[in-house]
Design a protein around this motif. Structure first.
Motif, PDB file in Angstrom:
ATOM      1  N   SER A  18       0.810  -1.220   0.000  1.00  0.00           N
ATOM      2  CA  SER A  18       0.000   0.000   0.000  1.00  0.00           C
ATOM      3  C   SER A  18       0.842   1.268   0.000  1.00  0.00           C
ATOM      4  CB  SER A  18      -0.952   0.013   1.193  1.00  0.00           C
ATOM      5  OG  SER A  18      -0.220   0.055   2.396  1.00  0.00           O
ATOM      6  N   GLY A  19       1.974   1.279   0.636  1.00  0.00           N
ATOM      7  CA  GLY A  19       2.783   2.483   0.703  1.00  0.00           C
ATOM      8  C   GLY A  19       3.814   2.602  -0.389  1.00  0.00           C
ATOM      9  N   CYS A  22       3.814   5.864  -2.334  1.00  0.00           N
ATOM     10  CA  CYS A  22       4.169   7.099  -1.642  1.00  0.00           C
ATOM     11  C   CYS A  22       5.667   7.353  -1.784  1.00  0.00           C
ATOM     12  CB  CYS A  22       3.794   7.027  -0.159  1.00  0.00           C
ATOM     13  SG  CYS A  22       2.022   7.193   0.132  1.00  0.00           S
ATOM     14  N   ASP A  27       4.131   9.412   4.644  1.00  0.00           N
ATOM     15  CA  ASP A  27       3.353   8.337   5.246  1.00  0.00           C
ATOM     16  C   ASP A  27       2.077   8.130   4.450  1.00  0.00           C
ATOM     17  OD1 ASP A  27       5.095   7.980   7.495  1.00  0.00           O
ATOM     18  OD2 ASP A  27       4.242   9.816   8.363  1.00  0.00           O
ATOM     19  N   VAL A  28       1.614   6.899   4.385  1.00  0.00           N
ATOM     20  CA  VAL A  28       0.365   6.600   3.702  1.00  0.00           C
ATOM     21  C   VAL A  28      -0.795   7.065   4.577  1.00  0.00           C
ATOM     22  CG1 VAL A  28      -1.124   4.779   2.797  1.00  0.00           C
ATOM     23  CG2 VAL A  28       1.346   4.585   2.557  1.00  0.00           C
ATOM     24  N   ASN A  31      -5.458   4.355   0.924  1.00  0.00           N
ATOM     25  CA  ASN A  31      -5.677   3.973  -0.466  1.00  0.00           C
ATOM     26  C   ASN A  31      -7.176   4.055  -0.711  1.00  0.00           C
ATOM     27  OD1 ASN A  31      -2.971   3.182  -1.308  1.00  0.00           O
ATOM     28  ND2 ASN A  31      -3.177   1.615   0.266  1.00  0.00           N
ATOM     29  N   THR A  70      -3.727   6.879  -4.046  1.00  0.00           N
ATOM     30  CA  THR A  70      -3.109   6.794  -2.730  1.00  0.00           C
ATOM     31  C   THR A  70      -2.864   8.214  -2.253  1.00  0.00           C
ATOM     32  OG1 THR A  70      -2.032   4.702  -3.282  1.00  0.00           O
ATOM     33  CG2 THR A  70      -1.130   5.933  -1.418  1.00  0.00           C
ATOM     34  N   CYS A  72      -0.831  10.492   0.460  1.00  0.00           N
ATOM     35  CA  CYS A  72       0.359  10.445   1.307  1.00  0.00           C
ATOM     36  C   CYS A  72       0.489  11.777   2.045  1.00  0.00           C
ATOM     37  CB  CYS A  72       1.607  10.225   0.457  1.00  0.00           C
ATOM     38  SG  CYS A  72       1.476   8.865  -0.731  1.00  0.00           S
TER      39      CYS A  72
END
Length: 185
Positions: A18-19, A22, A27-28, A31, A70, A72
């Motif tokens: 998921s990150g 970024c 930081d995430v 999503n 996403t 961030c």
């Protein structure tokens, strides 16, 4: 059998994907499946006129559709928070995070030669204005961190202008293509 065991061990050691979109030192936030709903207005909406008398075609696409994005967060150079919106194939847009959870993303102009129903070269300047949703009034945590973000809401506006080759153009410029955006985790 040893190959299967090796593959399972490799997969078990994969980091959270998921990150990965970024950039470093961010930081995430989350999503999202961002839902795009066309907003048709009677004023400045981009409409392509068929020279053969067919029905006009709005450039804003119906029905609603979704795209993955996403979000961030990072510290900005002034000590505040900065958001980055990352969309596969569309790159990254950056905005300062406003005290009320608001944001204003602008994109680089889309290069000429884009294919649209206008049938001519156009320039497109995209802006996204909206707010992070936090399940209540938005407020940064005492340590400066973000509250739990539950979603986002925004308006995307593409300002479409003549790309310099107005011959054969089926649109009247300038005009806009507008979508309301909504996303939740």
């Amino acid at each position: 059998m040893p190959i299967l065991l090796l593959l399972l061990l490799l997969l078990a050691g994969c980091p959270d994907e998921s990150g990965r979109q970024c950039p470093p030192n961010t930081d995430v936030v989350g999503n999202y499946a961002l839902k795009f709903t066309a907003q048709h207005d009677a004023g400045n909406e981009c409409i392509a006129i068929d020279p053969d008398g067919g029905p006009p075609v709005a450039l804003a696409v119906d029905p609603p559709f979704e795209k993955p994005v996403t979000l961030c967060a990072a510290s900005a150079s002034d000590g505040g928070k900065q958001l980055q919106l990352v969309s596969p194939g569309k790159g990254r847009k950056t905005s300062d995070l406003l005290p009320d959870g608001g944001f204003h993303f602008t994109g680089d102009p889309v290069p000429q030669g884009q294919t649209t129903a206008c049938i001519c070269d156009v320039n497109i300047m995209e802006t996204i204005d909206g707010y992070l949703l936090a399940g209540g009034p938005f407020a940064l945590r005492p340590d400066g961190g973000l509250p739990l973000i539950t979603g986002m809401t925004a308006t995307l506006v593409d300002l479409v202008t003549d790309g310099g080759t107005a011959t054969g153009c089926r649109c009247t410029f300038p005009c806009t293509v507008t979508y309301s955006l909504s996303g939740s985790l």
